[in-house]
Design a protein around this motif. Structure first.
Motif, mmCIF file in Angstrom:
data_model
loop_
_atom_site.group_PDB
_atom_site.id
_atom_site.type_symbol
_atom_site.label_atom_id
_atom_site.label_comp_id
_atom_site.label_asym_id
_atom_site.label_seq_id
_atom_site.Cartn_x
_atom_site.Cartn_y
_atom_site.Cartn_z
ATOM 1 N N HIS A 274 0.389 -1.403 -0.079
ATOM 2 C CA HIS A 274 -0.140 0.035 -0.095
ATOM 3 C C HIS A 274 0.622 1.414 0.445
ATOM 4 O O HIS A 274 -0.075 2.418 -0.648
ATOM 5 C CB HIS A 274 -1.145 -0.169 1.255
ATOM 6 C CG HIS A 274 -0.635 0.349 2.086
ATOM 7 N ND1 HIS A 274 0.704 -0.529 3.655
ATOM 8 C CD2 HIS A 274 -0.699 1.227 3.363
ATOM 9 C CE1 HIS A 274 0.809 0.247 4.746
ATOM 10 N NE2 HIS A 274 0.518 1.416 4.725
ATOM 11 N N LYS A 275 2.496 1.207 0.393
ATOM 12 C CA LYS A 275 3.183 1.918 0.287
ATOM 13 C C LYS A 275 4.359 2.214 -0.899
ATOM 14 O O LYS A 275 4.890 2.972 -1.304
ATOM 15 C CB LYS A 275 3.711 1.965 1.608
ATOM 16 C CG LYS A 275 2.741 2.662 2.922
ATOM 17 C CD LYS A 275 2.565 4.421 2.294
ATOM 18 C CE LYS A 275 1.912 4.922 4.013
ATOM 19 N NZ LYS A 275 1.607 5.623 4.361
ATOM 20 N N MET B 135 -4.097 -4.220 -5.320
ATOM 21 C CA MET B 135 -2.972 -4.591 -5.040
ATOM 22 C C MET B 135 -2.674 -5.620 -4.469
ATOM 23 O O MET B 135 -1.491 -6.508 -4.645
ATOM 24 C CB MET B 135 -2.481 -2.544 -4.225
ATOM 25 C CG MET B 135 -3.231 -2.629 -3.356
ATOM 26 S SD MET B 135 -2.672 -1.135 -2.703
ATOM 27 C CE MET B 135 -3.608 -0.844 -1.021
ATOM 28 N N SER B 136 -3.317 -6.302 -3.878
ATOM 29 C CA SER B 136 -2.655 -7.680 -3.055
ATOM 30 C C SER B 136 -2.181 -8.833 -3.374
ATOM 31 O O SER B 136 -2.087 -9.941 -3.611
ATOM 32 C CB SER B 136 -4.141 -7.788 -1.546
ATOM 33 O OG SER B 136 -5.364 -8.180 -2.389
ATOM 34 N N PRO C 277 -6.913 -6.426 3.239
ATOM 35 C CA PRO C 277 -7.544 -6.445 1.422
ATOM 36 C C PRO C 277 -7.076 -7.497 0.854
ATOM 37 O O PRO C 277 -7.957 -7.921 0.247
ATOM 38 C CB PRO C 277 -5.947 -5.304 0.543
ATOM 39 C CG PRO C 277 -6.063 -4.316 1.655
ATOM 40 C CD PRO C 277 -5.708 -5.246 2.955
ATOM 41 N N LEU C 278 -6.315 -8.702 1.096
ATOM 42 C CA LEU C 278 -5.879 -9.875 0.624
ATOM 43 C C LEU C 278 -7.158 -10.197 1.103
ATOM 44 O O LEU C 278 -7.748 -11.027 0.396
ATOM 45 C CB LEU C 278 -4.321 -9.835 1.095
ATOM 46 C CG LEU C 278 -4.085 -12.239 0.951
ATOM 47 C CD1 LEU C 278 -3.699 -12.139 -0.246
ATOM 48 C CD2 LEU C 278 -3.015 -12.351 1.752
ATOM 49 N N ALA C 279 -7.266 -10.450 2.360
ATOM 50 C CA ALA C 279 -8.815 -11.043 2.934
ATOM 51 C C ALA C 279 -9.854 -10.851 1.906
ATOM 52 O O ALA C 279 -10.673 -12.189 1.312
ATOM 53 C CB ALA C 279 -9.012 -11.016 3.844
ATOM 54 N N ALA C 280 -9.836 -9.504 1.762
ATOM 55 C CA ALA C 280 -11.598 -9.146 0.431
ATOM 56 C C ALA C 280 -11.046 -9.672 -0.729
ATOM 57 O O ALA C 280 -11.878 -10.098 -0.918
ATOM 58 C CB ALA C 280 -11.938 -7.937 0.990
ATOM 59 N N LEU C 281 -9.538 -9.596 -1.556
ATOM 60 C CA LEU C 281 -9.637 -9.932 -2.260
ATOM 61 C C LEU C 281 -9.902 -11.480 -2.513
ATOM 62 O O LEU C 281 -10.260 -12.220 -3.290
ATOM 63 C CB LEU C 281 -7.961 -9.905 -2.928
ATOM 64 C CG LEU C 281 -7.665 -10.486 -4.106
ATOM 65 C CD1 LEU C 281 -8.632 -10.164 -6.156
ATOM 66 C CD2 LEU C 281 -6.511 -10.212 -4.290
ATOM 67 N N MET C 282 -9.629 -11.993 -1.580
ATOM 68 C CA MET C 282 -9.404 -13.628 -1.349
ATOM 69 C C MET C 282 -11.229 -14.036 -0.635
ATOM 70 O O MET C 282 -11.395 -15.469 -1.278
ATOM 71 C CB MET C 282 -8.460 -14.335 -0.900
ATOM 72 C CG MET C 282 -7.238 -14.075 -1.923
ATOM 73 S SD MET C 282 -6.033 -14.994 -0.554
ATOM 74 C CE MET C 282 -6.864 -16.919 -0.834
ATOM 75 N N GLY C 283 -11.741 -13.569 0.348
ATOM 76 C CA GLY C 283 -13.287 -13.988 0.462
ATOM 77 C C GLY C 283 -12.798 -14.669 1.217
ATOM 78 O O GLY C 283 -13.885 -15.409 1.349
ATOM 79 N N LEU C 284 -12.115 -14.351 1.978
ATOM 80 C CA LEU C 284 -12.488 -15.196 3.528
ATOM 81 C C LEU C 284 -12.919 -15.008 4.339
ATOM 82 O O LEU C 284 -13.584 -13.815 4.671
ATOM 83 C CB LEU C 284 -10.323 -15.150 4.199
ATOM 84 C CG LEU C 284 -9.431 -15.463 2.413
ATOM 85 C CD1 LEU C 284 -8.107 -14.926 3.065
ATOM 86 C CD2 LEU C 284 -9.227 -17.062 2.201
ATOM 87 N N PRO C 285 -13.167 -16.133 5.132
ATOM 88 C CA PRO C 285 -14.225 -15.529 6.194
ATOM 89 C C PRO C 285 -14.021 -14.510 7.230
ATOM 90 O O PRO C 285 -12.476 -14.331 7.298
ATOM 91 C CB PRO C 285 -13.758 -17.172 7.318
ATOM 92 C CG PRO C 285 -12.954 -18.226 6.075
ATOM 93 C CD PRO C 285 -12.160 -17.576 5.151
#
Length: 302
Positions: free
Chosen positions: A30-31, A158-159, A194-202
């Motif tokens: 993110h940076k 970006m993730s 962001p990674l969790a959102a990208l992957m739809g994780l629990p």
């Protein structure tokens, strides 16, 4: 610190542990250059600013802020803070948020306290006020780091760089070109959410009841304001946002050189949490390339 403790617990692992290395593009994206569009979104996008302003400026916020500050200071002094008498304090809400932020990380600070006692933060902030400021923090995380708006992937696009590396590591293990038993990555909420959102994780898009008792109307991965989808930042990213969080992708090699089970992600102080079945299946199948397939994302209520 982590690898030292790992080797101390099992000395046989010590010669197998590689030196730690930093990777800004992978674990601080993110940076990095890849996060330029995201930073512009956070700093200048009015569609983001409007709902966050509406959410924060609800009457309950000022009421909670006053209750928090009056647990610490005399009412007359609190009124001066409200009136903007101190240039070093932006507002009474910001001051109360500072107290809440300390409350949020207090469990992680017990090792630094005499006799390892927890900070007695319940003296300074009531549970109902902590819940309200937690809700404000979750709303900010949802729109700034998580699923965000239904028609945009600016917060989590970006993730991809980290997800690609997960697949590269798993595929190298399956192909027999990697001797690593585990690749441990330490990073921050700005990367994990962001990674969790990208992957739809629990937990990354789960609807949660607001402190007011009202439940927002579910829509797919985004909502109107001022009632945002109340996903909890603590679910996909355990611990305070400023605390280090780690994600592990485990792929054990069986006799047939095929990866088996064992994929999980977790926060520093939490139990392992299973990936969605579609994610684990992709590792087990051994896809031909890391960028060609992605696990399908589920809707927040799916």
């Amino acid at each position: 610190m982590f690898t030292g403790a790992l080797a101390s617990g099992d000395p046989a692992l010590a010669p197998l542990i590689r030196p730690a290395r930093s990777h800004r593009d992978l674990l601080y994206f993110h940076k990095s250059a890849g996060g330029a569009a995201y930073r512009d979104y956070v700093d200048h996008d009015q569609r983001l600013a409007t709902p966050l302003k509406d959410i924060t400026e609800q009457p309950a916020t000022a009421q909670a802020a006053r209750r928090v500050l009056e647990r610490i200071f005399k009412p007359a002094f609190v009124q001066r803070v409200v009136d903007g008498a101190f240039s070093s304090v932006a507002s009474d809400v910001d001051a109360a948020r500072g107290v809440y932020n300390l409350y949020a990380i207090a469990p992680s600070l017990s090792a630094e306290m005499p006799d390892h006692r927890a900070l007695p933060m319940e003296r300074y902030i009531a549970l109902r006020d902590a819940a309200w400021f937690g809700y404000l923090s979750d709303a900010e995380d949802f729109y700034e780091k998580g699923p965000g708006f239904a028609d945009s992937d600016i917060t989590y696009r970006m993730s991809d760089v980290l997800l690609d590396d997960f697949f590269r590591q798993a595929e190298a293990k399956r192909a027999g070109t990697s001797a690593l038993g585990a690749e441990l990555r330490f990073t921050h909420a700005e990367e994990i959410i962001p990674l969790a959102a990208l992957m739809g994780l629990p937990g990354s898009t789960v609807w949660r009841r607001r402190p007011t008792g009202r439940t927002p109307t579910p829509t797919t991965r985004g909502a109107g304001h001022p009632s945002p989808p109340s996903s909890r930042g603590a679910v996909p990213c355990r611990g305070a946002a400023s605390s280090t969080t780690w994600t592990s992708w485990s792929a054990a090699s069986a006799a047939r050189a095929e990866p088996v089970g064992g994929s999980f992600y977790t926060g520093v102080t939490d139990r392992p949490t299973a990936y969605r079945r579609a994610v684990a299946d992709e590792v087990i199948k051994g896809l031909p390339g890391p960028t060609h397939r992605r696990p399908e994302r589920s809707s927040p209520d799916g």
